[in-house]
Each structure stands twice: as structure tokens, then as C-alpha cells.
Design a protein around this motif. Structure first.
Motif, PDB file in Angstrom:
ATOM      1  N   SER A 278       1.076  -1.627   0.200  1.00  0.00           N
ATOM      2  CA  SER A 278       0.315   0.493  -0.231  1.00  0.00           C
ATOM      3  C   SER A 278       0.974   1.271  -0.405  1.00  0.00           C
ATOM      4  O   SER A 278       0.424   2.389  -0.932  1.00  0.00           O
ATOM      5  N   ASP A 279       2.062   1.666   0.911  1.00  0.00           N
ATOM      6  CA  ASP A 279       2.883   2.553   1.048  1.00  0.00           C
ATOM      7  C   ASP A 279       3.085   2.687  -0.428  1.00  0.00           C
ATOM      8  O   ASP A 279       3.604   3.990  -0.850  1.00  0.00           O
ATOM      9  N   GLU A 280       3.915   1.989  -0.323  1.00  0.00           N
ATOM     10  CA  GLU A 280       4.900   2.069  -1.940  1.00  0.00           C
ATOM     11  C   GLU A 280       4.254   1.844  -3.294  1.00  0.00           C
ATOM     12  O   GLU A 280       4.025   3.361  -4.031  1.00  0.00           O
ATOM     13  N   LEU A 281       2.468   1.519  -3.508  1.00  0.00           N
ATOM     14  CA  LEU A 281       1.798   2.390  -4.691  1.00  0.00           C
ATOM     15  C   LEU A 281       1.505   3.849  -4.295  1.00  0.00           C
ATOM     16  O   LEU A 281       1.130   4.428  -5.266  1.00  0.00           O
ATOM     17  N   SER A 282       0.916   4.030  -3.005  1.00  0.00           N
ATOM     18  CA  SER A 282       0.255   5.014  -2.698  1.00  0.00           C
ATOM     19  C   SER A 282       1.329   6.245  -3.315  1.00  0.00           C
ATOM     20  O   SER A 282       0.987   7.554  -3.555  1.00  0.00           O
ATOM     21  N   LYS A 283       2.419   6.394  -3.077  1.00  0.00           N
ATOM     22  CA  LYS A 283       3.382   7.146  -2.893  1.00  0.00           C
ATOM     23  C   LYS A 283       3.042   7.077  -4.650  1.00  0.00           C
ATOM     24  O   LYS A 283       3.898   8.735  -4.947  1.00  0.00           O
ATOM     25  N   SER A 284       3.260   6.593  -5.637  1.00  0.00           N
ATOM     26  CA  SER A 284       2.794   6.794  -7.125  1.00  0.00           C
ATOM     27  C   SER A 284       1.595   7.101  -7.397  1.00  0.00           C
ATOM     28  O   SER A 284       1.555   6.864  -8.747  1.00  0.00           O
ATOM     29  N   ARG A 285       0.485   7.453  -6.294  1.00  0.00           N
ATOM     30  CA  ARG A 285      -0.231   7.574  -7.274  1.00  0.00           C
ATOM     31  C   ARG A 285      -0.929   6.582  -7.419  1.00  0.00           C
ATOM     32  O   ARG A 285      -1.733   6.449  -8.549  1.00  0.00           O
ATOM     33  N   VAL A 286      -0.749   5.035  -7.447  1.00  0.00           N
ATOM     34  CA  VAL A 286      -1.127   3.971  -7.601  1.00  0.00           C
ATOM     35  C   VAL A 286      -2.865   3.856  -6.709  1.00  0.00           C
ATOM     36  O   VAL A 286      -2.263   3.222  -5.425  1.00  0.00           O
ATOM     37  N   ALA A 287      -3.813   3.573  -7.223  1.00  0.00           N
ATOM     38  CA  ALA A 287      -5.158   2.549  -6.161  1.00  0.00           C
ATOM     39  C   ALA A 287      -5.284   1.284  -7.113  1.00  0.00           C
ATOM     40  O   ALA A 287      -5.016   1.161  -8.526  1.00  0.00           O
ATOM     41  N   ILE A 288      -5.541   0.275  -6.406  1.00  0.00           N
ATOM     42  CA  ILE A 288      -5.533  -0.841  -6.515  1.00  0.00           C
ATOM     43  C   ILE A 288      -7.082  -1.172  -6.828  1.00  0.00           C
ATOM     44  O   ILE A 288      -7.805  -1.327  -6.213  1.00  0.00           O
ATOM     45  N   TYR A 289      -7.207  -1.922  -7.484  1.00  0.00           N
ATOM     46  CA  TYR A 289      -8.736  -2.911  -8.107  1.00  0.00           C
ATOM     47  C   TYR A 289      -8.108  -3.984  -8.243  1.00  0.00           C
ATOM     48  O   TYR A 289      -8.249  -4.175  -9.606  1.00  0.00           O
ATOM     49  N   PRO A 290      -8.047  -5.434  -7.285  1.00  0.00           N
ATOM     50  CA  PRO A 290      -8.224  -5.914  -7.045  1.00  0.00           C
ATOM     51  C   PRO A 290      -9.214  -6.703  -7.586  1.00  0.00           C
ATOM     52  O   PRO A 290     -10.675  -6.677  -6.990  1.00  0.00           O
ATOM     53  N   VAL A 291      -9.211  -8.250  -8.975  1.00  0.00           N
ATOM     54  CA  VAL A 291     -10.836  -8.667  -9.041  1.00  0.00           C
ATOM     55  C   VAL A 291     -10.016 -10.337  -9.219  1.00  0.00           C
ATOM     56  O   VAL A 291      -9.437 -10.430  -9.550  1.00  0.00           O
ATOM     57  N   ASP A 292     -10.822 -10.905  -8.167  1.00  0.00           N
ATOM     58  CA  ASP A 292     -10.995 -12.261  -8.424  1.00  0.00           C
ATOM     59  C   ASP A 292     -11.033 -13.290  -9.441  1.00  0.00           C
ATOM     60  O   ASP A 292     -12.117 -13.132  -9.419  1.00  0.00           O
ATOM     61  N   GLY A 293     -10.241 -13.878 -10.018  1.00  0.00           N
ATOM     62  CA  GLY A 293     -10.458 -14.238 -11.721  1.00  0.00           C
ATOM     63  C   GLY A 293     -10.965 -15.676 -10.979  1.00  0.00           C
ATOM     64  O   GLY A 293     -11.010 -16.295 -12.182  1.00  0.00           O
ATOM     65  N   ARG A 294     -11.097 -16.263  -9.487  1.00  0.00           N
ATOM     66  CA  ARG A 294     -11.670 -17.804 -10.180  1.00  0.00           C
ATOM     67  C   ARG A 294     -13.019 -16.984  -9.745  1.00  0.00           C
ATOM     68  O   ARG A 294     -14.183 -18.116  -9.759  1.00  0.00           O
ATOM     69  N   GLY A 295     -14.064 -16.187 -10.087  1.00  0.00           N
ATOM     70  CA  GLY A 295     -15.627 -16.166  -9.955  1.00  0.00           C
ATOM     71  C   GLY A 295     -15.950 -16.190  -8.674  1.00  0.00           C
ATOM     72  O   GLY A 295     -15.645 -15.814  -8.116  1.00  0.00           O
ATOM     73  N   VAL A 296     -17.479 -17.487  -8.741  1.00  0.00           N
ATOM     74  CA  VAL A 296     -18.268 -17.542  -7.823  1.00  0.00           C
ATOM     75  C   VAL A 296     -17.372 -18.840  -7.295  1.00  0.00           C
ATOM     76  O   VAL A 296     -17.253 -19.277  -8.083  1.00  0.00           O
TER      77      VAL A 296
END
Length: 591
Positions: A278-296
């Protein structure tokens, strides 16, 4: 080398952060009860607090998606032959989107459905989306740099969809479901009663924990690479992490509890890894959008295809089904908690529980394309390296807000005499640099530079004593093989370097690295050079105009196509810039 640095990308209208900046930038996504973006808010509508202290908003801007017009990428600077730069140019417009296809953490059983969804995504990406595509297996690899060209994106996604499985089965698939066997009175082998304290059960749990910890380490390294690559790009970045497992939560050893031990005695807590990402990506103005590829997901414990095990398994271990079902629920809760935390900490959104993976990716792109940018100068001037919490609210409105929730207030460089500011061990720093220098890795641009690569003609080895040490060293100054020498002239932007200023002299330490790879990623040769710099103000002014002028040389085999991975490292801050040059792109002298 007399030419100046390549022209840098035009500055963003929004202030960007450098390590020594006192400005904090927050991107805020505002949505209503129907998850639709809210537009036309004013700066006076927002209240920003840092550690519960009100802050004054210095800059305010709204960015809205433009779904109907595809904006072309900025062209790379036109450079003379054999000249290259690590200046990154992204297409103009709203937020940048990075799709990370994570095969490292995706079970083989889920990968075919994800690949089929990529084919659909290629046809349904919102027009004008500025997208880069990365793949993660054993290494992080850029599959496509930023583009808004639908034809290019379709071609890349089609290739990714057709790619065979990149990663062997995940830890949950390979862990041995072994049970102790005993001989019955009839002479047949049967499963013994389940004993969580047995040596075999303990061994199985330790193998599972080791495999998970190794995947966590590789995942954190990949996110660190992405953060460094994205650091130089202005504006908001949406990282859409498509994965079949999110192994960064709490790994609980439930067997220990059954033996009467405290439940967390043999558990592994990866919360520090989540915080680091979180800290590493926030410094670079990156928002994380996790997408669960396994579906239901359904509890596989009750699948008819599951084997009941050897004879006597269920009789001797009547609690097995309940235990496996409980473990499935615990793992699912832990992974979804990780997704939610990463999204909440960085200002993104977690997506799971749907088989429409392409639709979830499209929603993530839409969600991160409409946002407000706020900046403030913190009232707390004590840059002590501690975590600070950010709270954003809207006066008189009941909307949903997504934004990064904090940052590390560090302004001190890493020095041998000041280790308190080190956020990771020196070995971890060295590991991160080594990963960054791998063939095909993304090019971080924390340090910008330009190079002129001058290849020599073919050099044939002279007759020599093959027993000498130099002769035995492949591609040494005197080699047994025909070779070419590649002379590298650097021009490094001094504004990206940390300088210690004492009595009018600026001092810094840079390391220059070259690793030569063949076409399949084998290292053929490598050189490195640490350069202490001491510049007068007049020398520094000249470096601003034309770059820091340094040179290096490496020898490679004369025949074949090769890749030169170039790295410039600030030894004080561990910031790095890299560039990869294919010898196929060079103009060679006539031999």
C-alpha cells in the motif's frame, strides 16, 4: 557525448510528489448510492484531515472520463541512431490503467476461464482507455506499454488469452494431503486416525506455509517493481490485479488450536506485506483494484469428484470434512479481507463473487476514471518517518468516497549513519535491484537518463596461452571468442539524484550497471561501476543543461541478437532508472 537529455514529458497540471516535497496529493473517487460517479463538486465541499488535524486544500481539480474519443499516445522523442532514453511517455487523457494478469497466484483450474474472459475484454474495453498490460508468473513482465489503440490492445489480449499456463499449481493444489497409514488385522493398509500433532501433519503445514510465504515475497517484489516503473508518470494510475488467490492475509494454523495450543502460535501474519504494498503504490498515486479471477466460488469439500481417500479415512477421521470446509471459509475470508484492505488503503475498489471477469475489469476502469484531485501542505512539519492517517469528508453529502488513507512522513535519505529511515533490509534492497535488472522487467524511471550505444566491429581473439586466467574468462578483455564491444555514453538527469551540499560542493554516489542477456534470458556478461561525484555549482549547472556525462563498456559475442540491460542507481536513496536496449535496434559499423 554532447547532446542534451531527451525532452521530458510535459508537466502535469496536478503537482506531483518527490521525496523532498512537502505537498500531499490525494485522488478521491466519489460515487452515489447507485455507484455512479458524482460530478461538479467544489473544493469547499471537501474537508481534509491529517491525524485528525484540519488541512487547507491548496489545489483542486476534477477529472472525468471521456468514453467516446480515443486519445492517441504521445510519440516517443525522436532520437539519433543508437540513442535511447528511459523517459516514459503515456497517452494523454484521464487516468492510466494497468492490467496485471497474475498467474503466480492463480490455480491452474481457474486460468482457462480467465483466458476466455480476456477474449471478451478485448471487445468490450471502454473506448479511449489508456491501458498497459503486465503478466506475473515467476517474474513480472511487461506485455504491452500504455496505449489507447483498440487494435493493439485486442492483439495483446488475444495473445495473452492464447498463452499456455504460465505457473504450476498453486500451493493449495500441490500441498500433499497425506495421512499416516497403518496395517489392519486383515493385512490391508488403512488410514490412521487424524492426528494434527503428528510429524507428517506438521511437515505438510510447514510446506504449505513455506510455499505461501515464497509467493508473498514474489508478489511484493512485483508490486515494488510496478511502483518504481509508475513513479515518473504523472496523474492517477489504476492497477487492476486479476488473480486467482490473494495470499497476503492471515494464515492461521487451525490444527494447533485443535491440539489445545493458542490459535496464533503457528500462524503467519502477512499484514506488514500488505502495508508495504500500500505504501509503495500510494507514493506513485496508484489505486489497487483487485479482481478475483476465480469467479463465484463453491466449497470444493462437497464436490462429488473429490476422493474420499484410502479405505477407512472417514471412519478414522470423522472430522475431516468439517475441518476442510472450515479451512476453505477461513481462507476465503482472509483473501477477501486482503482485497478490501488493499483497495481501501490505496483508494481503489475490490471486485469478487462474479463470473463476469471482463465486466469486473471494465467496472474497475470506469470506477477509476472519474475522480477529484486535492493537494495540501501538511501542518505537521516533523518528517519523522511515521505513518500519518488521512481522512476526507464531504460536508452535507452522503456519498461514498475512495482515497488513499495515509502515507509515510519520511524526508530523510538512507545513509550508513542513518539507518532509521530504512524501510526494508539492505538485502531486500539488493534483491529489488536485482529483479529490476532482469531481462524484460519494467523500466523504473526514478532516475531519467539517455544513452548513446556505440558497437565496435567484430574483434577476433589473438593467439594466446589458453591456460591463462584471462583467456578462460568468457568475454574478458582478451577472449577466446569473436566479440563486439559496446561503448555506452550516459547523460543522467542530475535533478533525480540526491546531493549532499557542503561548502558549495555537491556530492553523490552513483552505480552504473550493465547486464548482457541472450534472447532467452541467459546472462552473457555483466559490468558495474560505482562513481563518487563531487561537483561545483558551475559543474552542476552544466549537468542540468547536458546531463551527467559518464561512460561504460561491455563485451558480448559477435554473432546473435542480445539485450543490454542498463541501470543507474543512486546509492544514497536506492532510487533507480533502467533501460533495455536490443542489439537488433542498433546500427553496426561495416566489418
Amino acid at each position: 557525448m554532447t547532446s542534451s537529455l531527451a525532452q521530458q514529458p510535459p508537466p502535469s497540471e496536478t503537482p506531483t510528489i518527490r521525496e523532498n516535497a512537502r505537498i500531499v496529493v490525494i485522488d478521491v473517487v466519489v460515487t452515489d448510492s447507485k455507484n455512479q460517479p458524482v460530478h461538479n463538486l467544489k473544493a469547499s465541499d471537501f474537508v481534509v484531515r491529517e491525524d485528525n488535524l484540519a488541512q487547507t486544500i491548496r489545489h483542486f481539480d476534477e477529472t472525468a472520463a471521456t468514453p467516446t474519443i480515443a486519445t492517441p499516445s504521445l510519440p516517443q522523442p525522436k532520437l539519433p541512431p543508437n540513442t535511447f532514453t528511459n523517459v516514459v511517455t503515456g497517452p494523454q487523457g484521464s487516468a492510466l490503467n494497468i492490467i496485471l494478469l497474475d498467474a503466480l497466484n492463480t490455480p491452474q483450474t481457474s486460468q482457462p476461464s480467465i483466458r476466455s474472459q480476456l477474449k471478451i475484454l478485448a471487445e468490450t474495453l471502454p473506448p479511449g482507455s489508456r491501458v498497459a498490460i503486465f503478466g506475473l508468473s515467476n517474474d513480472l513482465v511487461m506485455l504491452q506499454g500504455f496505449t489507447s489503440d483498440p487494435a493493439v490492445l485486442k492483439a495483446v489480449l488475444a495473445r495473452a488469452a492464447a498463452t499456455a499456463t504460465l505457473q504450476a499449481a498453486s500451493a493449495s493444489e500441490t500441498s500433499a494431503s497425506l495421512g499416516p497409514m497403518v496395517m489392519s488385522s486383515s493385512g490391508a493398509y488403512e488410514a490412521s486416525p487424524y492426528d494434527p500433532g503428528s510429524a507428517l501433519a506438521t511437515f505438510n503445514r510447514s510446506v504449505d506455509n513455506f510455499q505461501t510465504e515464497e509467493r508473498v515475497r514474489q508478489t511484493v517484489d512485483a508490486f515494488t517493481q510496478l511502483s518504481r516503473y509508475l513513479a515518473a508518470l504523472p496523474g492517477r494510475k489504476n492497477l487492476i490485479w486479476v488473480s486467482g488467490s490473494f495470499p497476503l492475509g492471515l494464515l492461521v494454523d487451525t490444527d494447533s488450536a485443535q491440539m489445545g495450543a493458542r490459535i496464533f502460535d503457528n500462524s503467519v501474519d502477512f499484514s506488514k506485506s500488505v502495508t508495504r504494498i500500500s505504501d509503495e503504490l500510494s507514493k506513485s498515486r496508484v489505486a489497487i483494484y483487485p479482481v478475483d479471477g476465480r469467479g463465484v466460488q463453491a466449497d470444493s469439500t462437497f464436490f462429488a469428484s473429490n476422493s474420499s481417500g484410502p479405505p477407512g479415512s472417514l471412519r478414522n477421521d470423522p472430522g475431516r470434512i468439517a475441518r476442510e470446509s472450515s479451512a476453505f471459509e477461513s481462507r476465503l475470508i482472509s483473501e477477501q479481507s486482503t482485497m478490501l484492505r488493499l483497495a481501501d488503503d490505496t483508494g481503489g475498489h475490490a471486485f469478487y463473487g462474479s463470473n463476469d471477469i471482463s465486466g469486473l475489469i471494465t467496472k474497475a476502469i470506469d470506477s477509476g476514471s472519474n475522480y477529484y484531485t486535492l493537494t495540501y501542505v501538511p501542518t505537521n512539519k516533523n518528517w519523522n518517518g511515521k505513518q500519518r492517517k488521512i481522512k476526507v469528508a464531504l460536508e452535507g453529502h452522503h456519498y461514498q468516497l475512495a482515497y488513499r488513507t495515509g502515507y509515510i512522513a519520511s524526508d530523510n535519505p538512507v545513509t550508513p549513519s542513518n539507518q532509521q529511515s530504512v524501510t526494508e533490509s539492505q538485502s531486500s534492497v539488493a534483491s529489488a535491484i536485482a529483479v529490476t535488472m532482469k531481462r524484460g522487467a519494467p523500466n523504473p524511471s526514478e532516475i531519467l537518463f539517455k544513452v548513446l550505444v556505440t558497437p565496435s566491429g567484430i574483434i577476433n581473439p589473438p593467439a594466446q596461452d589458453t591456460s591463462s586466467k584471462a583467456a578462460k574468462h568468457t568475454l574478458a578483455a582478451v577472449s577466446l571468442h569473436s566479440q563486439r564491444r559496446y561503448h555506452i555514453d550516459y547523460a543522467v538527469d542530475p535533478r533525480d539524484i540526491h546531493w549532499d551540499d557542503e561548502h558549495g560542493t555537491r556530492s553523490a554516489n552513483l552505480e552504473f550497471m550493465i547486464i548482457g542477456y541472450d534472447a532467452i534470458g541467459n546472462i552473457m556478461n555483466d559490468v558495474n561501476r560505482v562513481v563518487p561525484l563531487h561537483l561545483t555549482e558551475q559543474d552542476y549547472a552544466a549537468a542540468i543543461r547536458g546531463g551527467l556525462q559518464l561512460s561504460q563498456e561491455i563485451a558480448m559475442p559477435a554473432k546473435g541478437d542480445f539485450y543490454l540491460r542498463l541501470g543507474v542507481i543512486d546509492k544514497t536513496t536506492n532510487n533507480i532508472g533502467t533501460l533495455e536496449v536490443s542489439t537488433a535496434a542498433l546500427t553496426f559499423p561495416k566489418s
